[in-house]
Structures are given as structure tokens and as C-alpha cells.
Enzyme design. Structure first.
Site, PDB file in Angstrom:
ATOM      1  N   ARG A 248       0.853  -1.183   0.000  1.00  0.00           N
ATOM      2  CA  ARG A 248       0.000   0.000   0.000  1.00  0.00           C
ATOM      3  C   ARG A 248       0.895   1.241   0.000  1.00  0.00           C
ATOM      4  O   ARG A 248       1.926   1.280   0.677  1.00  0.00           O
ATOM      5  CB  ARG A 248      -0.925   0.037   1.234  1.00  0.00           C
ATOM      6  CG  ARG A 248      -2.048  -0.990   1.195  1.00  0.00           C
ATOM      7  CD  ARG A 248      -3.089  -0.661   0.131  1.00  0.00           C
ATOM      8  NE  ARG A 248      -4.242  -1.562   0.174  1.00  0.00           N
ATOM      9  CZ  ARG A 248      -4.341  -2.681  -0.531  1.00  0.00           C
ATOM     10  NH1 ARG A 248      -3.327  -3.049  -1.313  1.00  0.00           N
ATOM     11  NH2 ARG A 248      -5.422  -3.437  -0.452  1.00  0.00           N
ATOM     12  N   GLU A 276      -3.003   7.669  -5.193  1.00  0.00           N
ATOM     13  CA  GLU A 276      -3.035   6.738  -6.321  1.00  0.00           C
ATOM     14  C   GLU A 276      -4.180   7.100  -7.260  1.00  0.00           C
ATOM     15  O   GLU A 276      -5.336   7.066  -6.829  1.00  0.00           O
ATOM     16  CB  GLU A 276      -3.213   5.310  -5.800  1.00  0.00           C
ATOM     17  CG  GLU A 276      -2.913   4.230  -6.816  1.00  0.00           C
ATOM     18  CD  GLU A 276      -2.911   2.853  -6.181  1.00  0.00           C
ATOM     19  OE1 GLU A 276      -1.813   2.311  -5.940  1.00  0.00           O
ATOM     20  OE2 GLU A 276      -4.017   2.339  -5.896  1.00  0.00           O
ATOM     21  N   HIS A 295      -0.814  -0.292 -10.287  1.00  0.00           N
ATOM     22  CA  HIS A 295      -1.513  -1.205  -9.378  1.00  0.00           C
ATOM     23  C   HIS A 295      -1.960  -2.466 -10.122  1.00  0.00           C
ATOM     24  O   HIS A 295      -3.143  -2.848 -10.101  1.00  0.00           O
ATOM     25  CB  HIS A 295      -2.720  -0.503  -8.742  1.00  0.00           C
ATOM     26  CG  HIS A 295      -3.105  -1.092  -7.414  1.00  0.00           C
ATOM     27  ND1 HIS A 295      -3.520  -0.341  -6.351  1.00  0.00           N
ATOM     28  CD2 HIS A 295      -3.145  -2.386  -6.983  1.00  0.00           C
ATOM     29  CE1 HIS A 295      -3.804  -1.120  -5.332  1.00  0.00           C
ATOM     30  NE2 HIS A 295      -3.583  -2.374  -5.685  1.00  0.00           N
TER      31      HIS A 295
END
Length: 337
Positions: A248, A276, A295
Site C-alpha cells: 500500500r 493513487e 496497481h
């Protein structure tokens, strides 16, 4: 003797994921195990069009895009006894009341750990070979590297520091065994004996940062790990060291990391960031010492079927009255992703 009735189940997720999670052969297997309308995918537990199915539902099969499982769900699904999550972490999905009502929760997070660990291993091997550095040099010079330029290249004996013996971390440690790495591990919930069984040496976090050539993050995103790698800790990583983050973005102070990367002192492979995505003007998009991906380390495309298969197997156990293999316990949430 008549067979027991099939449990009644309902899908709750973004329907775009359903065909990849449950392609037809797997969907057929699911329909043999539960009474389910494969055309109904709930996005709102207060939606009147799904009221009848939710009222009778004993099992909720969830995935990405599922609304939070809170009082609205319980009002609509009073017979619910199990939630089978066809994705990773359930921390942002579940409500404490779920366990208070005795609902069993299972997650396919172990299946989602597989591609993340595979991605991480690939990046460790590539960065150990200095692939990205050599690629940038080759783009500029069009010349083969000299012996001096490859002297520090290679993976034999390179030290890899793994932060977090999570499901991904453990899968990565298993994959690293096939290679000639020296592996360090930091995890406050693991002792030295267990670390040795996992193929690593347990060390304090600061020692791991100082001694590792490549540092890979696999800790959960919990209050205790917020900005775990801050300015002071990033400064401990040796010059030329590599940071890999597939966990994360919030585990790293990105302002401090950006400073280190802009200076050229460190290299990074970042599949997750904070925020993000990063702002369009972030220098991390352009730096030659940063490999940035959107991601993608977790399950995508045909990898989603692995998650669906785990859920179907759990449903089959549930229907047979057997214990679930991937059950998530309430006490786990404080320390897992």
C-alpha cells in the site's frame, strides 16, 4: 433419503468482474452447489429489485465494488450466515456487526497473494540484474556495457529484505528459496524460529534497511504502519538500494521517497503510491531510476478465475458442513491487510 436443499446465494460486487471471476465452467459448478441467480448482481442492499433474493440469502458472494456490509445488509438479508469474498482484503468491507451476528467470513486473499508475489519476485530478479539501469544506458549509448559497468550486476548472494510475513510476504519467501539470495525478514508477529522455517533471518526493521540491497514491502496498511518508511528510515537504505512496494502506498512517506529518488540515491519499483494515481506532474513518472506500474501486481484478467475457484471451493465446504479453509476471524483484522 432426500438430499439437503442447496444454500441460497446472491452476488454483490461490480458486475464487470463476474465473467472473469466465474467463467462458465466455474459458474456451472457454483450453480450445482447453491441456488443462485447468476444474472443478479447487487450493488445496493436497499435496492427493491433484489429484495426477494436478499431476504432468502444465506450466502453472499462479494467482490470488488461490493457496498459495505453494515446494517443495511442485515435489514435486507436476515438469514445471512456466510460471506465469501472473491477478492483480497475484507478490512474496508466488513462491519463489526457481521461477527456479532455470527456470520462466517471467508476471503480469497491467499489466491490474490500469488500474482503479487510473482510480480515482486520478477522485479527483484530484474533489479538485481540492474535491468532498468542497463536499459536506460543502452537507450542513450546504443553500446554494449563494459565489464566495469556490469561488475556489480547479478543476483548471487544479493541481500533481500522482506518487511512483513503477510500472505504475500510468505509466498514471496517461498519463491525466493529457489534463488541464491540472502534473505532478511522483519515482522513483529514472527519469531526467529518461524523466520528460519520461512527461509529468512529475523532482524529489526532498521537493521534490515541498512543491510539489504533490495527492500520489499508486504506489511498491512494499519495505523501502526502508516508512513512506516519515513525520511529517517529511507535514509538508512544503502546508496543504490532498491525499494519495491506492492503493498500500500501509505506505508511510505512519498514526499520523503520522492526526495530520495530525485536525488538519484535510491531506485524504486512502485506498483502502489500515495496518492493513487500520482499527480500528472509527479517526477516519478519520468525518473530513470523509478519503475512505476498502475496497481497491476494483484489479480487481473485470467488470474481472477483463481479467486472465483477459491470461493466455489469454500461454498462446497459450507454446503457439506465442513470448516472453511480461508476463514477470516474478527481478531485477524487488527494486523492483516
Amino acid at each position: 433419503m432426500p438430499s439437503a436443499p442447496l444454500p441460497r446465494a446472491v452476488f454483490a460486487m461490480d458486475p464487470v468482474h463476474l465473467p472473469l471471476l466465474f467463467p462458465e465452467p466455474l459458474m456451472a459448478r457454483l450453480r450445482r452447489t447453491a441456488e443462485i441467480d447468476s444474472a443478479l448482481v447487487v450493488r445496493d442492499f436497499s435496492d427493491g429489485s433484489a429484495a426477494a433474493q436478499l431476504a432468502d440469502a444465506e450466502v453472499l458472494i462479494t467482490g470488488w465494488g461490493c457496498p459495505r456490509l453494515d446494517d443495511r445488509l442485515f435489514a435486507s438479508a436476515p438469514r445471512l450466515r456466510a460471506v465469501l469474498h472473491a477478492a483480497g482484503s475484507v478490512r474496508s468491507l466488513v462491519d463489526d456487526a457481521l461477527w456479532e451476528r455470527g456470520v462466517t467470513v471467508s476471503s480469497a486473499v491467499t489466491g490474490n497473494a500469488v500474482p503479487v508475489a510473482e510480480y515482486t519476485l520478477a522485479m527483484i530478479l530484474l533489479t538485481g540484474k540492474h535491468v532498468f539501469t542497463h536499459r536506460e544506458r543502452f537507450r542513450r549509448t546504443h553500446a554494449l556495457p563494459t565489464s566495469a559497468e556490469t561488475a556489480a550486476t547479478g543476483n548471487v548472494g544479493r541481500r533481500v529484505g522482506v518487511i512483513g510475513a503477510s500472505r504475500v510476504g510468505r509466498r514471496l519467501l517461498e519463491l525466493l528459496r529457489a534463488h541464491d539470495f540472502d534473505v532478511l525478514l522483519h515482522d513483529p508477529y514472527v519469531d526467529a524460529a518461524e523466520a528460519a522455517e520461512l527461509g529468512a533471518r529475523l532482524v529489526p526493521l532498521d537493521d534490515l534497511l541498512q543491510r539489504s540491497d533490495i527492500v520489499s514491502l508486504h506489511a498491512p496498511d494499519i495505523p501502526e504502519t502508516h508512513h512506516l518508511l519515513d525520511h529517517a528510515r529511507l535514509a538508512l537504505i544503502r546508496d543504490g538500494g532498491v525499494l519495491i512496494n506492492t503493498a500500500r502506498g501509505a506505508l511510505v512517506d512519498h514526499a520523503a521517497l520522492t526526495d530520495e529518488l530525485v536525488s538519484g540515491r535510491l531506485h524504486a519499483v512502485l506498483d502502489v503510491t500515495e496518492p493513487e494515481p500520482l499527480p500528472a506532474d509527479s517526477p516519478l513518472y519520468r525518473l530513470p531510476n523509478v519503475f512505476l506500474t498502475p496497481h497491476i501486481a494483484g489479480s487481473l484478467g485470467n488470474e481472477l478465475e483463481r479467486l472465483g475457484r477459491i470461493v466455489v471451493e469454500e461454498l462446497e465446504r459450507l454446503a457439506a458442513g465442513l470448516p472453511l479453509v480461508h476463514e477470516v476471524r474478527h481478531t485477524d483484522l487488527a494486523r492483516v491487510a
